[in-house]
Write an enzyme that holds these catalytic residues in place. Structure first.
Site, mmCIF file in Angstrom:
data_model
loop_
_atom_site.group_PDB
_atom_site.id
_atom_site.type_symbol
_atom_site.label_atom_id
_atom_site.label_comp_id
_atom_site.label_asym_id
_atom_site.label_seq_id
_atom_site.Cartn_x
_atom_site.Cartn_y
_atom_site.Cartn_z
ATOM 1 C CE LYS A 200 5.052 7.611 -0.998
ATOM 2 N NZ LYS A 200 4.224 7.632 0.180
ATOM 3 C CB THR B 163 -2.795 13.162 5.586
ATOM 4 O OG1 THR B 163 -3.168 12.119 4.693
ATOM 5 C CG2 THR B 163 -1.358 12.988 6.015
ATOM 6 C CE LYS C 289 3.334 6.517 6.303
ATOM 7 N NZ LYS C 289 3.048 7.745 5.558
ATOM 8 C CG ASN D 251 -4.569 16.172 0.970
ATOM 9 O OD1 ASN D 251 -4.199 15.473 1.906
ATOM 10 N ND2 ASN D 251 -5.840 16.290 0.639
ATOM 11 C CB SER E 266 -5.729 4.624 2.294
ATOM 12 O OG SER E 266 -5.519 5.770 1.518
ATOM 13 C CE LYS F 224 -4.028 1.929 0.445
ATOM 14 N NZ LYS F 224 -3.574 2.813 -0.645
HETATM 15 N N1 GLU Z 1 0.908 8.848 0.250
HETATM 16 C C1 GLU Z 1 0.370 8.770 1.577
HETATM 17 C C2 GLU Z 1 1.449 8.400 2.574
HETATM 18 O O1 GLU Z 1 2.600 8.622 2.329
HETATM 19 C C3 GLU Z 1 -0.869 7.899 1.653
HETATM 20 C C4 GLU Z 1 -0.675 6.460 1.273
HETATM 21 C C5 GLU Z 1 -1.988 5.693 1.219
HETATM 22 O O2 GLU Z 1 -3.009 6.235 1.561
HETATM 23 O O3 GLU Z 1 -1.914 4.527 0.809
HETATM 24 O O4 GLU Z 1 1.189 7.948 3.662
#
Ligand code: GLU
Length: 419
Positions: free
Chosen positions: A107, A191, A95, A222, A352, A71
């Site tokens: 990512k 976030t 995380k 955002n 998410s 994810k």
């Molecule tokens: N890009 C965001 C992060 O770095 C969200 C990732 C997601 O929601 O999967 O946490």
């Protein structure tokens, strides 16, 4: 040396080394935990508006598959390279594990300067990126989301492209979608809200009055904008904000709702006010109660860390603080309360996860339930981090990462090494 070597990956590896030493992880186990399972590099050719063709380089790194699908977001920015994406995937793993989500980290991204693309070209690039990724992603393999330079619209194009190739609508392939296309209420704000929620908890614990407290926000995308709005709602004065175009400073507090409206219409904070303009280089040196870095990684180095004048450092961005800066901040623990990135900005991936669960079940929740559950998970992880830091006499970052790494390690060890 590896294909990932570079400043951002080396930073993630250095951080992991600190944790591995703290946890006394045997050396022959370390590469298995740190190195990504898979990395894909693709070429994305698109038709330009003038009839020519341009090829953009795209990436996706899936860090580990031990606890479930991978994810993580997709970044469209000029800085993107395979090492940066790998580091961001690794941070996603710690995380997700820290807050207890059934995911490994991933990512992706495209190296592109978005100011050079029209909206039609952006759609072409988004669709081509997803189309090239089809063999490597899936609702139970790897689930994308927004990150720097991408938004709900891009997620809708990703979802539509994947769905067209499957011959049916597959909303659970990405998160961070518009609510009208299977997105969840509360994801857009998640976030920034999470950052502000944890910052408020820390201010309360430090007996700092919200009504007289001040905040400084670096980055107004955002994360930064919703963090600013929520802190403003809590009664804090947001005295400075910066983005890629400049900075604004008003000791009596900026009108955050008006600034968000302006940025929504004009794409940045530029042109909001001439009088309030401020040197963006000085943003980290401002005296304030809460400082939120909400843009790029590695912006707080040892020198910046030594000069921070904030009481709480709430890391909205991924990887804003270098390991050298961490050494400085460890010595300043009584002056600066650090809320590390993998906890502070985890509200995004937590919601998410809720979006993915709702899409899989086709059962949608009220916004109040989404946000209540988000805070519940963040609060639990915060308590665990603070307790661990106190008991083991370590920094908040070391504690948060140690909890995340331990969970991934336990998952790998109990499953064993196949074949
Ligand atoms: N890009 C965001 C992060 O770095 C969200 C990732 C997601 O929601 O999967 O946490």
């Amino acid at each position: 040396m590896s294909v990932y070597s570079g400043p951002v990956f080396d930073m993630a590896a250095e951080q992991f080394g600190v944790i591995a030493n703290h946890l006394s992880i045997p050396f022959d186990e370390r590469d298995r935990l740190l190195l990504p399972k898979r990395a894909v590099i693709i070429s994305c050719p698109i038709h330009r508006d003038d009839g020519s063709i341009t090829v953009f380089e795209g990436y996706r790194v899936q860090h580990h598959l031990t606890l479930g699908p991978t994810k993580g977001g997709t970044r469209f920015a000029p800085s993107v390279d395979i090492g940066e994406v790998a580091a961001l995937a690794i941070w996603m793993s710690w995380k997700c594990a820290l807050v207890g989500l059934p995911y490994g980290g991933a990512k992706g991204g495209v190296r592109v300067d978005l100011t050079t693309l029209s909206k039609r070209e952006l759609e072409g690039l988004s669709r081509r990126y997803m189309q090239e990724m089809i063999p490597f992603v899936g609702p139970h393999t790897d689930v994308m989301a927004p990150d720097m330079g991408t938004n709900e619209q891009v997620m809708a194009w990703f979802m539509d492209t994947y769905s067209m190739y499957q011959g049916r609508t597959v909303t659970e392939i990405v998160t961070g979608k518009p609510v009208s296309s299977g997105g969840t209420l509360g994801r857009r704000e998640a976030t920034g809200r999470g950052v502000a929620h944890i910052a408020k908890r820390v201010l309360n614990e430090l007996s700092i009055n919200l009504g007289t407290a001040t905040a400084v926000i670096q980055g107004f995308g955002n994360v930064g904008s919703y963090a600013a709005l929520e802190l403003h709602r809590f009664g804090l004065k947001v005295i400075a904000v910066s983005d890629h175009t400049g900075a604004l400073h008003d000791p009596s507090g900026l009108d955050i709702p008006a600034l968000i409206r302006h940025a929504g219409t004009h794409g940045s904070i530029a042109g909001f006010s001439n009088q309030l303009q401020f040197d963006p280089e000085q943003i980290f040196a401002l005296s304030c109660d809460v400082l939120v870095p909400a843009a790029m990684e590695r912006v707080i180095d040892a020198q910046v860390a030594a000069n921070l004048k904030c009481r709480v450092l709430a890391e909205g961005a991924n990887g804003p603080t270098t390991p050298d800066a961490d050494l400085v901040l460890e010595k300043r623990q009584d002056e600066v309360f650090v809320i590390p990135d993998i906890l502070c900005n985890a509200g995004g991936v937590i919601v998410s996860y809720f979006e993915w669960v709702q899409d899989l079940q086709q059962l949608f929740w009220e916004e109040e339930e989404v946000t209540r559950r988000e805070y519940q998970i963040l609060d639990r992880a915060f308590d665990q981090m603070v307790t661990r830091a106190r008991v083991d006499k370590i920094s908040h970052r070391t504690a948060a990462m140690a909890i995340g790494v331990e969970k991934v390690r336990a998952g790998k060890n109990i499953r064993g090494l196949f074949p």
